[in-house]
Design an enzyme around this catalytic site. Structure first.
Site, PDB file in Angstrom:
ATOM      1  N   TRP A 177      35.416  38.105  30.901  1.00 39.46           N
ATOM      2  CA  TRP A 177      35.975  38.912  29.830  1.00 39.46           C
ATOM      3  C   TRP A 177      36.531  40.230  30.368  1.00 39.46           C
ATOM      4  O   TRP A 177      37.590  40.688  29.946  1.00 39.46           O
ATOM      5  CB  TRP A 177      34.921  39.139  28.769  1.00 39.46           C
ATOM      6  CG  TRP A 177      35.330  39.848  27.514  1.00 39.46           C
ATOM      7  CD1 TRP A 177      34.529  40.646  26.755  1.00 39.46           C
ATOM      8  CD2 TRP A 177      36.595  39.820  26.828  1.00 39.46           C
ATOM      9  NE1 TRP A 177      35.197  41.108  25.650  1.00 39.46           N
ATOM     10  CE2 TRP A 177      36.494  40.627  25.667  1.00 39.46           C
ATOM     11  CE3 TRP A 177      37.812  39.211  27.088  1.00 39.46           C
ATOM     12  CZ2 TRP A 177      37.549  40.833  24.788  1.00 39.46           C
ATOM     13  CZ3 TRP A 177      38.875  39.410  26.195  1.00 39.46           C
ATOM     14  CH2 TRP A 177      38.725  40.203  25.072  1.00 39.46           C
ATOM     15  N   GLY A 178      35.845  40.845  31.322  1.00 34.51           N
ATOM     16  CA  GLY A 178      36.351  42.089  31.899  1.00 34.51           C
ATOM     17  C   GLY A 178      37.667  41.894  32.615  1.00 34.51           C
ATOM     18  O   GLY A 178      38.589  42.712  32.494  1.00 34.51           O
ATOM     19  N   LYS A 321      27.495  42.703  25.920  1.00 33.75           N
ATOM     20  CA  LYS A 321      26.741  42.198  24.768  1.00 33.75           C
ATOM     21  C   LYS A 321      25.318  41.911  25.217  1.00 33.75           C
ATOM     22  O   LYS A 321      25.040  40.859  25.798  1.00 33.75           O
ATOM     23  CB  LYS A 321      27.400  40.939  24.206  1.00 33.75           C
ATOM     24  CG  LYS A 321      28.800  41.186  23.655  1.00 33.75           C
ATOM     25  CD  LYS A 321      29.428  39.910  23.144  1.00 33.75           C
ATOM     26  CE  LYS A 321      30.810  40.179  22.569  1.00 33.75           C
ATOM     27  NZ  LYS A 321      31.457  38.943  22.076  1.00 33.75           N
ATOM     28  N   LYS A 410      23.316  37.207  18.764  1.00 28.66           N
ATOM     29  CA  LYS A 410      23.883  35.849  18.659  1.00 28.66           C
ATOM     30  C   LYS A 410      23.734  35.094  19.976  1.00 28.66           C
ATOM     31  O   LYS A 410      23.666  33.860  19.994  1.00 28.66           O
ATOM     32  CB  LYS A 410      25.342  35.917  18.203  1.00 28.66           C
ATOM     33  CG  LYS A 410      26.264  36.810  19.016  1.00 28.66           C
ATOM     34  CD  LYS A 410      26.949  36.097  20.134  1.00 28.66           C
ATOM     35  CE  LYS A 410      27.879  37.008  20.896  1.00 28.66           C
ATOM     36  NZ  LYS A 410      28.500  36.349  22.057  1.00 28.66           N
ATOM     37  N   ARG A 472      29.138  30.717  27.040  1.00 26.07           N
ATOM     38  CA  ARG A 472      28.371  30.400  28.248  1.00 26.07           C
ATOM     39  C   ARG A 472      26.879  30.283  27.966  1.00 26.07           C
ATOM     40  O   ARG A 472      26.171  29.571  28.678  1.00 26.07           O
ATOM     41  CB  ARG A 472      28.632  31.468  29.316  1.00 26.07           C
ATOM     42  CG  ARG A 472      27.936  32.778  29.082  1.00 26.07           C
ATOM     43  CD  ARG A 472      28.250  33.788  30.162  1.00 26.07           C
ATOM     44  NE  ARG A 472      29.603  34.284  30.015  1.00 26.07           N
ATOM     45  CZ  ARG A 472      30.118  35.256  30.777  1.00 26.07           C
ATOM     46  NH1 ARG A 472      29.384  35.803  31.721  1.00 26.07           N
ATOM     47  NH2 ARG A 472      31.343  35.671  30.600  1.00 26.07           N
TER      48      ARG A 472
END
Length: 642
Positions: A177-178, A321, A410, A472
Site C-alpha cells: 500500500w505504501g 492499520k 477488521k 492479506r
C-alpha cells in the site's frame, strides 16, 4: 543491390509523404501535371522538415551505441544541418548519382533528416529513463491536466512554497500500500518536476530470492509496456542475469524500476528510492507512513531525532492499520498517529489517517475505489482534494482515532474469516454465519469506543467486507488452516509483508480482558470483562497468541507405608516436603499432571458452533440497551462526546 536499396528508400519516402501530405500548406504543393523547379523543391523541403519532424520512430534502429546517442543529443542541430545540406547537395548537384532520387523531387533525404530529428527527440526521452515527459505530453496524458496543476498549486500555496522550491513528498516504508500510494502521486504529479518531487524510503540489503526473481522475469516478459520500459532504461539485462542465477537483485533496486517485493504481479511506475532515512525525510514537506504499526514507533523515533532542528512541522499521512494496548495507568488504545506524535513531537493537527476500503493492486490498476482521510480541519480538506483522482475518490472526516481503531479491528476478524473459508471448503453458508457473528462482535466493541457507534457502521463494514474477500489477513488465516503456514514463521510473510491482524488480536484481547472495563452480563447478572462477550476474539487469541491449551489430569495413587520412600522415592519426597503430616499418616495421595497441546485452527469452528452463543441480533440489542461507552479506552476524558 544499390537499386534495391534505393527502391526501399523511395518506398519509405512515399509512405511518409502520403502520411504528412495534409500538413503541407497549399503553397508548398506543386500544381497538378507540373514538375517543380529545384528552388521550389528546396523551399518545399524546408517546409517538409517542419511538417514531418514530429514522426515517431524506434531510436534503436538509428543509434546503436550509447556514445553515438550522447553525441547526437549534445550536437543535435549540427547533425541535422549536416544531413540536410549534404542530402540536398547530393540530390540537386549530382543527379547522375541517384537519378531516381531526383524523380521524387529530392525529398527522400529530407525524410531521412526528419526521421533523425524524431529519433533524437525520442532517444532523449529514452536516455532519461522514460520517466520524464514534457508538459504537453503529460497534459495530454491526463484528461484534466490543468486541474492537476491547479490542485498542486493550491496545496503549495497553503504550505508557503516559493517558486523554484518543489513540494517534497516522501514515503516511509515500501510495503504494497505504501508503494502504490507513492506511485499514484508519481503518476499524477511526477511530470511537474519543477514543482513536486516524490521519493520513497526503504531499508537496503533485502535480497530477492531465486524463485521470486524467476517469477519477476515472467511478469516482465508478459507485459510489453514493462518490457519496453526496462529496455529503454537499460535495465532489462540484470533481470535476465537474476533469472539465470548469475546476479542477486535487491528490493530497493527493483523498486526503482517499479517492482514492489510484496506485490510482484503488479508493476508500478519507476520510483525515486532512497535507502538513507535521514536523507529521505530531513527536508520533507509531506511524509506518507507506509510502515506496519509494529514498526511505526521505532522508525519515527529515529526520524524525530532528524527533525529536532526543523522550524516548521511537516504533514504526516499514516496508512498503518493496527493498534497497541496500554494498561497503565488505565487500559487504553494507542494508534499509529499517537505513536508518531509521541515519537516526533509533530502536533496532532498535522497528522492524518487515510483508510479504505481498498486493495493496493486494484487501486493501481485503476479499479474504482474510495478512501477517507481523517484529521484536523486545517489539512484534511486540502489533502482530500490533492489526493483525489478520477478512479480514487477521497472523502474527509474529523474522527481520526476511531477510524484508525476500526482499521485495526477488521484485521482481527479477517484472519478468522480465512480460517473458516478454508476449513469449510469455501462454504458460502458457513462464511455468512461467521460474517454475521463477527460483525455483531465488532458492533458490540464499537459501543465501548463510541457514544454514537452508528457513525462507524458504513466505513467499518465496507472495510471489513473487502478485507474478508481479498485482504492479506484473510489469506493468512486460510494458509494457517490449510497447514501451508505455521505460527512459528511469525507474522512477517515473504511476498505479503506484515500480517497486522496478529498483533491486533493480542492488543484487543489484552485491552478488553481488563476488569476495570467490566460490563454487566445479561444472564449471569454479574460484572464480567468485555472479552467474555466476544467468543470469536477469545478463540483467535487462543489460536494465534496463547497457542497452547492446558489441562490437568489427576491420579489417585496408593503408596504402602513400608515402601513409600523406597518404591516411589521422588513422589514421596515431594509430598513429604509439601504435606509432611499427610504422608506420614496416610498411604494415599493425588498426583496431578499438566498436559499442554497446541490449539488447532479448526477450534474457530467450535466457537461459531457454540450453542450457548448469543444470536447476533441479541448481542447488538444488548450493546444498545446497556451503557457500554468507555471514553478512556481512546484516551478521552469521561465527559468526552463523540
Amino acid at each position: 543491390m544499390e537499386n534495391v536499396s534505393t527502391a526501399t528508400s523511395l518506398s519509405a519516402g512515399r509512405c511518409l509523404l502520403r502520411e504528412r501530405a495534409t500538413v503541407l500548406p497549399p503553397t508548398a504543393r506543386p500544381p497538378p501535371g507540373r514538375q517543380p523547379s529545384r528552388s521550389q523543391a528546396g523551399r518545399t523541403a524546408s517546409r517538409l522538415v517542419l511538417s514531418v519532424s514530429g514522426g515517431q520512430t524506434n531510436p534503436n534502429m538509428l543509434l546503436r551505441s550509447r556514445r553515438t546517442l550522447e553525441l547526437v543529443l549534445s550536437q543535435k542541430k549540427a547533425f541535422l544541418l549536416f544531413f540536410l545540406v549534404g542530402g540536398l547537395v547530393r540530390s540537386l548537384a549530382h543527379p547522375e548519382l541517384s537519378p531516381r532520387l531526383c524523380s521524387v523531387r529530392g525529398w527522400a533525404p529530407l525524410c531521412t533528416c526528419s526521421i533523425l530529428l524524431a529519433a533524437t527527440r525520442e532517444t532523449k526521452r529514452w536516455a532519461m529513463g522514460g520517466a520524464e515527459e514534457g508538459p504537453l505530453v503529460a497534459a495530454n496524458g491526463h484528461a484534466n491536466g490543468a486541474a492537476v496543476e491547479e490542485k498542486l498549486d493550491e496545496l503549495r500555496r497553503r504550505l508557503g512554497k516559493a517558486d523554484g522550491d518543489p513540494l517534497r513528498i516522501v514515503g516511509v516504508g515500501a510495503g504494497a500500500w505504501g508503494s502504490v500510494f507513492c506511485a499514484l502521486l508519481q503518476d499524477a504529479y511526477g511530470h511537474l518536476r519543477d514543482r513536486v518531487h516524490v521519493r520513497i524510503w526503504r531499508r537496503p540489503g533485502r535480497a530477492v530470492d531465486r524463485a521470486t526473481a524467476e517469477h519477476l522475469f515472467e511478469v516482465i516478459n508478459s507485459r510489453e509496456d514493462v518490457l519496453r520500459r526496462l529496455i529503454r532504461r537499460c535495465a532489462y539485462l540484470k533481470y535476465v542475469e537474476a533469472r539465470l542465477g548469475d546476479r542477486t537483485l535487491y528490493a530497493d533496486e527493483i523498486l526503482k524500476d517499479g517492482f514492489c517485493l510484496n506485490m510482484i504481479d503488479t508493476p508500478l511506475c519507476p520510483l525515486k528510492v532512497v535507502t538513507n532515512l535521514q536523507e529521505a525525510v530531513w527536508d520533507a514537506d509531506i511524509v506518507i507512513n507506509g510502515l506496519p504499526s509494529t514498526e511505526t514507533r521505532d522508525v519515527f523515533g529515529e526520524i524525530g531525532r532528524y527533525w529536532k532542528e526543523r522550524i516548521t512541522a511537516p504533514i504526516i499521512i499514516s496508512l498503518a492499520k493496527g493498534i497497541e494496548a496500554s494498561l497503565d495507568p488505565l487500559p487504553r488504545i494507542i494508534t499509529p498517529t499517537q505513536m508518531i506524535n509521541n515519537a516526533t513531537g509533530v502536533p496532532l493537527e498535522n497528522i492524518l489517517y487515510l483508510g479504505g476500503p481498498n486493495i493496493a493492486s486494484e487501486i493501481y490498476n485503476k479499479e474504482y475505489a474510495n478512501a477517507r482521510i481523517c484529521g484536523a480541519d486545517k489539512w484534511r480538506k486540502p489533502l482530500a482534494k490533492f489526493l483525489r483522482q478520477p478512479h480514487f475518490i477521497v472523502w474527509d472526516n474529523s474522527d481520526l482515532i476511531t477510524h484508525e481503531v476500526m482499521g485495526g479491528l477488521k484485521n482481527v476478524y479477517a484472519i478468522g474469516a480465512g480460517m473458516v473459508a478454508a476449513l469449510t471448503n469455501e462454504s458460502a453458508t458457513s462464511k455468512s454465519v461467521y460474517f454475521a457473528l463477527c460483525t455483531s462482535e465488532m458492533i458490540y466493541i464499537t459501543h465501548l469506543l463510541e457514544e454514537e457507534p452508528e457513525k462507524l457502521a458504513g466505513p467499518l463494514l465496507a472495510d471489513t467486507y473487502v478485507t474478508l474477500l481479498k485482504g492479506r489477513n484473510a489469506w493468512y488465516g486460510q494458509k494457517l488452516a490449510k497447514g501451508e503456514l505455521t505460527l512459528e514463521m511469525g507474522d512477517s510473510i515473504k511476498g505479503k509483508g506484515t500480517i497486522q491482524g496478529v498483533s491486533a488480536v493480542d492488543a484487543f484481547y489484552e485491552l478488553l480482558s481488563q476488569d476495570s472495563l467490566s460490563v454487566m452480563h445479561p444472564e449471569a447478572n454479574k460484572s464480567v470483562a468485555p472479552v467474555e462477550m466476544c467468543p470469536i476474539l477469545k478463540a483467535l487469541y487462543k489460536i494465534l497468541i496463547k497457542r497452547l491449551e492446558y489441562s490437568f489430569i489427576g491420579y489417585y495413587i496408593e503408596i504402602p507405608c513400608f515402601v513409600k520412600t523406597a518404591t516411589y522415592p521422588i513422589a514421596a519426597l515431594i509430598c513429604y516436603c509439601i504435606y509432611p503430616t499427610i504422608v506420614r499418616q496416610s498411604t494415599y495421595f493425588f498426583l496431578f499432571i499438566c498436559v499442554s497441546r497446541e490449539l488447532p485452527p479448526d477450534s474457530i469452528l467450535q466457537a461459531i458452533r457454540d450453542e450457548t452463543m448469543y444470536d447476533p441480533r441479541e448481542r447488538i440489542e444488548m450493546a444498545k440497551s446497556h451503557s457500554l461507552y468507555r471514553p478512556s479506552i481512546l484516551g478521552q476524558p469521561r465527559d468526552a462526546k463523540a
